[in-house]
Design a protein around this motif. Structure first.
Motif, PDB file in Angstrom:
ATOM      1  N   CYS A   9       0.755  -1.349   0.034  1.00 47.43           N
ATOM      2  CA  CYS A   9       0.036  -0.197   0.059  1.00 47.43           C
ATOM      3  C   CYS A   9       0.800   1.107  -0.010  1.00 47.43           C
ATOM      4  O   CYS A   9       1.732   1.347   0.761  1.00 47.43           O
ATOM      5  N   PHE A  11       0.947   4.366   1.121  1.00 48.63           N
ATOM      6  CA  PHE A  11       0.354   5.354   2.022  1.00 48.63           C
ATOM      7  C   PHE A  11       1.188   5.610   2.857  1.00 48.63           C
ATOM      8  O   PHE A  11       1.914   6.340   3.060  1.00 48.63           O
ATOM      9  N   CYS A  12       1.117   4.583   4.189  1.00 52.52           N
ATOM     10  CA  CYS A  12       2.021   5.050   5.409  1.00 52.52           C
ATOM     11  C   CYS A  12       3.135   4.128   5.488  1.00 52.52           C
ATOM     12  O   CYS A  12       3.341   3.147   4.696  1.00 52.52           O
ATOM     13  N   THR A  14       3.866   1.884   7.401  1.00 52.44           N
ATOM     14  CA  THR A  14       3.637   0.583   7.682  1.00 52.44           C
ATOM     15  C   THR A  14       3.821  -0.567   6.788  1.00 52.44           C
ATOM     16  O   THR A  14       3.958  -1.385   6.616  1.00 52.44           O
ATOM     17  N   LEU A  15       3.602   0.186   5.352  1.00 59.25           N
ATOM     18  CA  LEU A  15       3.733  -0.467   4.088  1.00 59.25           C
ATOM     19  C   LEU A  15       3.134  -1.860   3.789  1.00 59.25           C
ATOM     20  O   LEU A  15       3.937  -2.787   3.685  1.00 59.25           O
ATOM     21  N   CYS A  16       1.888  -1.960   4.328  1.00 59.36           N
ATOM     22  CA  CYS A  16       1.380  -3.427   4.307  1.00 59.36           C
ATOM     23  C   CYS A  16       1.524  -4.038   3.044  1.00 59.36           C
ATOM     24  O   CYS A  16       1.038  -3.370   1.979  1.00 59.36           O
ATOM     25  N   ILE A  19      -2.174  -6.294   0.547  1.00 64.23           N
ATOM     26  CA  ILE A  19      -3.461  -5.716  -0.014  1.00 64.23           C
ATOM     27  C   ILE A  19      -3.695  -6.776  -1.204  1.00 64.23           C
ATOM     28  O   ILE A  19      -2.992  -7.037  -1.843  1.00 64.23           O
ATOM     29  N   ALA A  34      -7.031  -3.528   3.011  1.00 63.28           N
ATOM     30  CA  ALA A  34      -6.319  -2.283   3.202  1.00 63.28           C
ATOM     31  C   ALA A  34      -7.446  -1.652   4.300  1.00 63.28           C
ATOM     32  O   ALA A  34      -8.470  -1.584   4.383  1.00 63.28           O
ATOM     33  N   CYS A  35      -6.621  -0.777   4.914  1.00 64.56           N
ATOM     34  CA  CYS A  35      -7.427   0.130   5.907  1.00 64.56           C
ATOM     35  C   CYS A  35      -8.327   1.214   5.285  1.00 64.56           C
ATOM     36  O   CYS A  35      -8.045   1.469   4.043  1.00 64.56           O
ATOM     37  N   ILE A  37      -7.727   4.357   5.020  1.00 67.70           N
ATOM     38  CA  ILE A  37      -6.798   5.452   4.160  1.00 67.70           C
ATOM     39  C   ILE A  37      -6.251   4.886   3.076  1.00 67.70           C
ATOM     40  O   ILE A  37      -6.099   5.277   2.083  1.00 67.70           O
ATOM     41  N   GLY A  38      -5.741   3.505   3.302  1.00 65.09           N
ATOM     42  CA  GLY A  38      -5.123   2.830   2.261  1.00 65.09           C
ATOM     43  C   GLY A  38      -6.086   2.518   1.150  1.00 65.09           C
ATOM     44  O   GLY A  38      -5.627   2.880  -0.137  1.00 65.09           O
ATOM     45  N   HIS A 157      -1.419   4.982  11.716  1.00 67.46           N
ATOM     46  CA  HIS A 157      -0.941   3.918  10.803  1.00 67.46           C
ATOM     47  C   HIS A 157      -2.053   2.941  11.325  1.00 67.46           C
ATOM     48  O   HIS A 157      -1.924   1.770  12.038  1.00 67.46           O
ATOM     49  N   PRO A 158      -3.296   2.643  10.798  1.00 66.79           N
ATOM     50  CA  PRO A 158      -4.302   2.250  11.258  1.00 66.79           C
ATOM     51  C   PRO A 158      -4.024   0.579  11.475  1.00 66.79           C
ATOM     52  O   PRO A 158      -4.551  -0.255  12.174  1.00 66.79           O
ATOM     53  N   ARG A 159      -3.231   0.007  10.675  1.00 64.41           N
ATOM     54  CA  ARG A 159      -3.225  -1.546  10.681  1.00 64.41           C
ATOM     55  C   ARG A 159      -1.871  -1.979  11.309  1.00 64.41           C
ATOM     56  O   ARG A 159      -1.614  -2.978  11.702  1.00 64.41           O
TER      57      ARG A 159
HETATM   58  S1  SF4 Z   1      -1.768   0.673   7.738  1.00 65.15           S
HETATM   59 FE1  SF4 Z   1      -3.462   1.292   5.911  1.00 65.15          FE
HETATM   60  S2  SF4 Z   1      -2.571   3.222   5.056  1.00 65.15           S
HETATM   61 FE2  SF4 Z   1      -0.717   2.285   6.201  1.00 65.15          FE
HETATM   62  S3  SF4 Z   1       0.162   0.858   4.816  1.00 65.15           S
HETATM   63 FE3  SF4 Z   1      -1.489  -0.304   5.743  1.00 65.15          FE
HETATM   64  S4  SF4 Z   1      -3.289  -0.427   4.370  1.00 65.15           S
HETATM   65 FE4  SF4 Z   1      -1.811   1.433   4.041  1.00 65.15          FE
END
Ligand code: SF4
Lengths: 432, 270
Positions: A9, A11-12, A14-16, A19, A34-35, A37-38, A157-159
């Protein structure tokens, strides 16, 4: 419809990388895992305010131009500057950053990234005291004491908490209940509400609390009844809990990097972790914001020896945040042109810096309309990294992850744009 | 003393750097040659005469030379960089890094100076009649060895983190200092005649800090040793009563001393 799996992802920090993106007819129609935001990052990449053509401001209004003209004008402005500033970089891929550093060297300019207004103090402290880090995988599998200091991952960093703290790990097979979560925050944030222990430190007095924790670890008795709003006995208890861990981790954010003391807070924080290693294994990870803000610090360090605020004016790299940071250069009115890539200083810099941005030529390499593009004289829209083009990004724990290309676009990538600007700049400089 | 007078023409918005204009580097040069010394202006080099009128008389011997900057050079950095002998007088303000890596001689600035004045200073004397910015007598970024000798006097106020990683020498601030004075100090003497807000001596390992004004809040990592009168520092007796603290126990093996004026600091005594 195609389901693209294991997508990172963009965005943040955490770079999940788990996804699943639903793609149909070259369009993203949904995401799984994804959260919010993502998810919106994937869905909104084609929003109404997306630029598709290069623009140059002529007589006050933005006019569409072809790519060659935009590149030509950009190179001319930069090559004719005495103190060009190349800022941003945190939302693009490492390959573009590498060429950006080459461009800064060619221009004898200054290159800096958004760390200057977030974890720059952490980078300074790391240089002073070291960097005892681990990976997020180790945290998930081993950590039994987790400290979140000055950060609110529940929202930013929601996840992060779900993936690395509440989840089950190899040695923590009951997940959350195998871990003690400590949150240090002046506010009763939503993250603090999830904690076992909330140390509600007085705002801006983290340094005093860290000084107390370290002194107690060294066998010193605290002379005052409270420190930074926390009773002395609570501090003794906290040290006791910290010392009984098997594997502890400190996550820290801008609530400590950007409050009074800045790099000294982090310096004291890092030393606390180093000293806790006399009792148990302890490491730390900064809660990096943009998905690839860390990537820039990696690239810049391996190319110049310094992570950010690098000044090539003399032909060799010099470094001194406080002098060669973007805000220093803008607020002291030193910078005489600015190129912004992959970030939005127009929305985040202080007024005095924006006043200077309004005075000097600004070039924005930016996919969307932002407060920065409102100040820009040239706008060059790139392809969206992690959606329309691939590249490398570094997670907050310095693990490199390959970003994916999900849909096709006609736009050039940041890397291709940087290559063109560099080539044209060299020609301008050679002809001077 | 032979005087070389540099009269500033204008201060450009992109700063100048006088990296190599001090008595040691101009000694033996004619006034014409001095006019042609290259100075940095952003990413370009220009001749000194582009921004300064140069007159006066040079000497073969740098200790016989006084460089007078006859005006305000608020946007000129690195005045007196690495200077070993002679004198520099600035009759106005100066920007960052005055007297950085200074080894000998004397610099007097009549106005205010930017940050990092006397950074990594080894010897000589630096006198600032106005205010100084942050990091007076500090270390280079990332280094744990700061100022090791010489004396810095700031007649006005100073900013944050003065004496950072200081090893030796003396810094005296006649006005106030803001937070983290003497942070990571490893030796030397820091005297603050005014107030010193917070975090005085944070993570200090060694050295002595004397605060004659008020410390708003003191760190918990210090041990209180009672009142001491007429303390003697560097051969000089200061005849007041001081609270004596030792620390910072956040650092293993510490032995730094902080004296806080007893008439103003009752609130920090445990
Ligand atoms: S926590 Fe959300 S915004 Fe951050 S990388 Fe994971 S999915 Fe993306």
């Amino acid at each position: 419809m195609e389901l693209v799996k294991d997508v990172p992802c963009p965005f943040c920090g955490t770079l999940c990388d788990d996804i699943i993106v639903k793609v149909e007819d070259n369009e993203i129609i949904g995401t799984i895992n994804a959260c919010r935001i993502g998810h919106s990052k994937f869905m909104d990449h084609k929003s109404a305010t997306r630029y598709t053509k290069p623009l140059i401001r002529k007589n006050g209004s933005l006019v569409e131009v072809d790519m060659d003209e935009a590149i030509d004008k950009t190179a001319e402005i930069l090559a004719n500057s005495k103190r060009p500033l190349l800022f941003g970089w945190s939302s693009t891929e490492c390959e573009a950053m590498g060429i950006g550093v080459n461009l800064a060297e060619e221009l004898k300019g200054v290159i800096d990234n958004t760390a200057t207004v977030c974890h720059g103090p952490s980078l300074l402290a790391v240089q002073d005291t070291g960097y005892p880090v681990s990976t997020l995988g180790e945290v998930k599998n081993r950590a039994d004491v987790v400290i979140y200091w000055g950060c609110n991952p529940f929202h930013a960093h929601p996840r992060h908490i779900g993936r690395h703290v509440f989840s089950r790990g190899f040695f923590r097979n009951r997940g959350r209940s195998d871990r003690t979560v400590i949150v240090v925050d002046p506010r009763k944030s939503d993250t603090a509400k999830l904690a076992d222990i909330h140390l509600q430190v007085d705002s801006g007095r983290d340094y005093e609390l860290l000084d107390a924790l370290r002194s107690v670890m060294n066998g010193h008795e605290i002379p005052y009844e409270t420190v930074a709003g926390i009773p002395r006995d609570t501090i003794y208890q906290a040290v006791d809990i910290l010392g009984k861990a098997q594997f502890g981790i400190l996550f820290f954010g801008m609530g400590i990097t950007m409050t009074a003391g800045k790099n000294r807070n982090i310096d004291a924080g890092i030393c606390t972790i180093q000293e806790l290693n006399q009792f148990a294994k302890y490491t730390l990870i900064p809660m990096r914001g943009h998905y690839n803000v860390n990537g820039f610090n990696q690239v810049c360090t391996w190319q110049t020896g310094y992570p950010f605020c690098v000044d090539f004016a003399t032909g060799y790299p010099r470094y001194n945040p406080g002098e060669s940071g973007s805000n220093d250069l803008l607020q002291n009115k030193e910078a005489d042109s600015m190129m912004v890539v992959g970030s939005d200083p127009g929305a985040h810099f202080p007024q005095k810096a924006l006043e200077r941005m309004a005075e000097i030529p600004v070039i924005a390499i930016e996919p969307h309309r932002t407060p920065t593009t409102e100040l820009a004289d040239i706008i060059i829209p790139p392809a969206f990294v992690g959606v329309e083009t691939e590249g490398t990004a570094y997670r907050m724990d310095s693990i490199p992850i390959r970003m994916k290309k999900l849909v096709e676009t006609d736009l050039l990538s940041d890397k291709e744009i940087m290559e063109k600007i560099l080539e044209r700049t060299k020609e301008f400089i050679a002809s001077k | 003393m032979n005087e070389i007078i540099l009269t500033p023409k204008e201060q450009p918005s992109v700063p100048l750097e006088l990296l190599n204009v001090n008595p040691d580097t101009v000694a033996g040069k004619s006034i014409d040659e001095i006019r042609q010394i290259k100075i940095a202006h952003g990413n370009t080099e220009v001749e000194l005469s582009e921004f300064f009128n140069v007159k006066g008389e040079s000497s073969e011997n740098p200790s016989e030379i006084r460089i007078v900057i006859d005006g305000d050079v608020y946007n000129t950095k690195r005045i007196g960089y690495g200077m070993q002998s002679g004198e520099i007088l600035v009759k106005g303000n100066a920007s960052m890094y005055v007297g950085t890596e200074m080894k000998g001689g004397k610099i007097v600035v009549e106005g205010n100076v930017g940050s990092w004045a006397g950074r990594d200073m080894e010897g000589g004397e630096l006198i600032i009649m106005g205010n100084a910015g942050d990091y007076v007598g500090s270390a280079y970024r990332g280094d744990w060895r700061g100022m090791s000798g010489g004396k810095i006097t700031v007649h006005g106020n100073a900013g944050n983190e003065i004496g950072e990683y200081m090893l030796g020498g003396k810094i005296e601030v006649k006005g106030n200092a803001t937070t983290l004075a003497g942070i990571h100090m490893n030796g030397g003497v820091l005297v603050i005649h005014g107030d010193a807000t917070t975090r005085v001596g944070g993570e200090m390992m060694n050295g002595t800090i004397i605060v004659k004004g008020r410390i708003d809040e003191f760190l918990p990592g210090f041990k209180y040793h009672g009142i001491e009168k007429n303390i003697e520092i560097d051969g000089e007796v200061i005849d007041s009563s001081f609270y004596k603290f030792e620390g910072d126990f956040a650092v293993k093996g510490c032995g730094g001393i902080v004296y806080a004026n007893a008439s103003k600091n009752g609130h920090i005594v445990p």
